[in-house]
Design a protein around this motif. Structure first.
Motif, mmCIF file in Angstrom:
data_model
loop_
_atom_site.group_PDB
_atom_site.id
_atom_site.type_symbol
_atom_site.label_atom_id
_atom_site.label_comp_id
_atom_site.label_asym_id
_atom_site.label_seq_id
_atom_site.Cartn_x
_atom_site.Cartn_y
_atom_site.Cartn_z
ATOM 1 N N UNK A 1 20.373 9.885 89.810
ATOM 2 C CA UNK A 1 20.785 9.502 91.160
ATOM 3 C C UNK A 1 19.936 10.240 92.193
ATOM 4 N N UNK A 2 19.724 11.529 91.979
ATOM 5 C CA UNK A 2 18.904 12.331 92.894
ATOM 6 C C UNK A 2 17.463 11.821 92.926
ATOM 7 N N UNK A 3 16.922 11.553 91.744
ATOM 8 C CA UNK A 3 15.549 11.045 91.676
ATOM 9 C C UNK A 3 15.407 9.733 92.421
ATOM 10 N N UNK A 4 16.413 8.884 92.322
ATOM 11 C CA UNK A 4 16.377 7.609 93.021
ATOM 12 C C UNK A 4 16.395 7.814 94.536
ATOM 13 N N UNK A 5 17.119 8.825 94.991
ATOM 14 C CA UNK A 5 17.173 9.095 96.434
ATOM 15 C C UNK A 5 15.828 9.546 96.993
ATOM 16 N N UNK A 6 15.059 10.245 96.192
ATOM 17 C CA UNK A 6 13.794 10.800 96.695
ATOM 18 C C UNK A 6 12.562 10.124 96.100
ATOM 19 N N UNK A 7 12.743 8.951 95.504
ATOM 20 C CA UNK A 7 11.623 8.308 94.814
ATOM 21 C C UNK A 7 10.441 8.015 95.731
ATOM 22 N N UNK A 8 10.670 7.778 97.007
ATOM 23 C CA UNK A 8 9.581 7.484 97.931
ATOM 24 C C UNK A 8 9.185 8.683 98.778
ATOM 25 N N UNK A 9 9.768 9.846 98.498
ATOM 26 C CA UNK A 9 9.474 11.058 99.268
ATOM 27 C C UNK A 9 8.402 11.871 98.562
ATOM 28 N N UNK A 10 7.617 12.522 99.348
ATOM 29 C CA UNK A 10 6.611 13.428 98.788
ATOM 30 C C UNK A 10 7.304 14.740 98.428
ATOM 31 N N UNK A 11 7.040 15.236 97.237
ATOM 32 C CA UNK A 11 7.680 16.467 96.776
ATOM 33 C C UNK A 11 6.643 17.571 96.603
ATOM 34 N N UNK A 12 7.132 18.800 96.483
ATOM 35 C CA UNK A 12 6.235 19.916 96.219
ATOM 36 C C UNK A 12 5.583 19.771 94.850
ATOM 37 N N UNK A 13 6.265 19.124 93.920
ATOM 38 C CA UNK A 13 5.670 18.860 92.614
ATOM 39 C C UNK A 13 4.449 17.942 92.760
ATOM 40 N N UNK A 14 4.538 16.951 93.642
ATOM 41 C CA UNK A 14 3.393 16.064 93.900
ATOM 42 C C UNK A 14 2.215 16.851 94.471
ATOM 43 N N UNK A 15 2.502 17.734 95.403
ATOM 44 C CA UNK A 15 1.447 18.547 96.018
ATOM 45 C C UNK A 15 0.780 19.426 94.964
ATOM 46 N N UNK A 16 1.601 20.003 94.092
ATOM 47 C CA UNK A 16 1.062 20.849 93.029
ATOM 48 C C UNK A 16 0.184 20.031 92.088
ATOM 49 N N UNK A 17 0.647 18.856 91.694
ATOM 50 C CA UNK A 17 -0.131 17.997 90.803
ATOM 51 C C UNK A 17 -1.479 17.647 91.425
ATOM 52 N N UNK A 18 -1.489 17.364 92.719
ATOM 53 C CA UNK A 18 -2.750 17.056 93.394
ATOM 54 C C UNK A 18 -3.673 18.258 93.395
ATOM 55 N N UNK A 19 -3.103 19.438 93.592
ATOM 56 C CA UNK A 19 -3.952 20.631 93.675
ATOM 57 C C UNK A 19 -4.600 20.969 92.342
ATOM 58 N N UNK A 20 -3.929 20.683 91.232
ATOM 59 C CA UNK A 20 -4.525 21.030 89.933
ATOM 60 C C UNK A 20 -5.360 19.891 89.355
ATOM 61 N N UNK A 21 -5.246 18.708 89.935
ATOM 62 C CA UNK A 21 -6.018 17.586 89.404
ATOM 63 C C UNK A 21 -7.445 17.570 89.936
ATOM 64 N N UNK A 22 -7.700 18.319 91.006
ATOM 65 C CA UNK A 22 -9.048 18.369 91.547
ATOM 66 C C UNK A 22 -9.443 17.152 92.346
ATOM 67 N N UNK A 23 -8.468 16.415 92.854
ATOM 68 C CA UNK A 23 -8.762 15.238 93.669
ATOM 69 C C UNK A 23 -9.412 15.673 94.970
ATOM 70 N N UNK A 24 -10.253 14.830 95.552
ATOM 71 C CA UNK A 24 -10.862 15.167 96.836
ATOM 72 C C UNK A 24 -9.798 15.457 97.884
ATOM 73 N N UNK A 25 -10.107 16.436 98.726
ATOM 74 C CA UNK A 25 -9.168 16.794 99.776
ATOM 75 C C UNK A 25 -8.233 17.907 99.376
ATOM 76 N N UNK A 26 -8.341 18.386 98.139
ATOM 77 C CA UNK A 26 -7.502 19.501 97.702
ATOM 78 C C UNK A 26 -8.372 20.729 97.549
ATOM 79 N N UNK A 27 -7.785 21.853 97.707
ATOM 80 C CA UNK A 27 -8.532 23.110 97.616
ATOM 81 C C UNK A 27 -8.750 23.482 96.155
ATOM 82 N N UNK A 28 -9.963 23.894 95.841
ATOM 83 C CA UNK A 28 -10.250 24.379 94.493
ATOM 84 C C UNK A 28 -10.043 25.879 94.486
#
Length: 108
Positions: free
Chosen positions: A80-107
């Motif tokens: 139920x909680x996941x459904x409420x925040x499915x379209x929200x950006x989470x800190x987990x998303x930010x972390x995943x972006x930072x370790x994936x090395x995508x452009x625009x993230x700090x190495x």
């Protein structure tokens, strides 16, 4: 953020928690678990957004109608909680972006 903003924020939080404490005990337990889950998963806009107060509104309405909390949200609180925040950006998303090395993230 000035001292007045901090004081106002604390007043709002205390009023919010007073509403939670006015709920039936089963609603309070589920709300606390949901709150703990959201603080772990971390929707970025959680402190400023309407999510927690919206849940209290929803719970107050359900309690007023005589429904049990699990009748409202189902047996899987995390889903139920996941459904409420499915379209929200989470800190987990930010972390995943930072370790994936995508452009625009700090190495680091």
């Amino acid at each position: 953020m000035g001292i007045q903003d901090i004081i106002e924020g604390k007043k709002q939080w205390r009023a919010h928690m007073a509403r939670v404490k006015a709920l039936p005990p089963d609603y309070q337990i589920v709300y606390q678990e949901m709150q703990r889950y959201f603080f772990k998963v971390g929707p970025v806009d959680l402190p400023d957004g309407p999510l927690l107060s919206g849940i209290v509104d929803f719970f107050e309405e359900g309690a007023a109608n005589g429904k049990g909390v699990l009748q409202l949200i189902g047996n899987d609180v995390a889903a139920f909680c996941d459904d409420l925040i499915k379209d929200s950006r989470t800190y987990a998303d930010i972390y995943q972006q930072s370790i994936s090395g995508k452009p625009g993230t700090a190495d680091k």
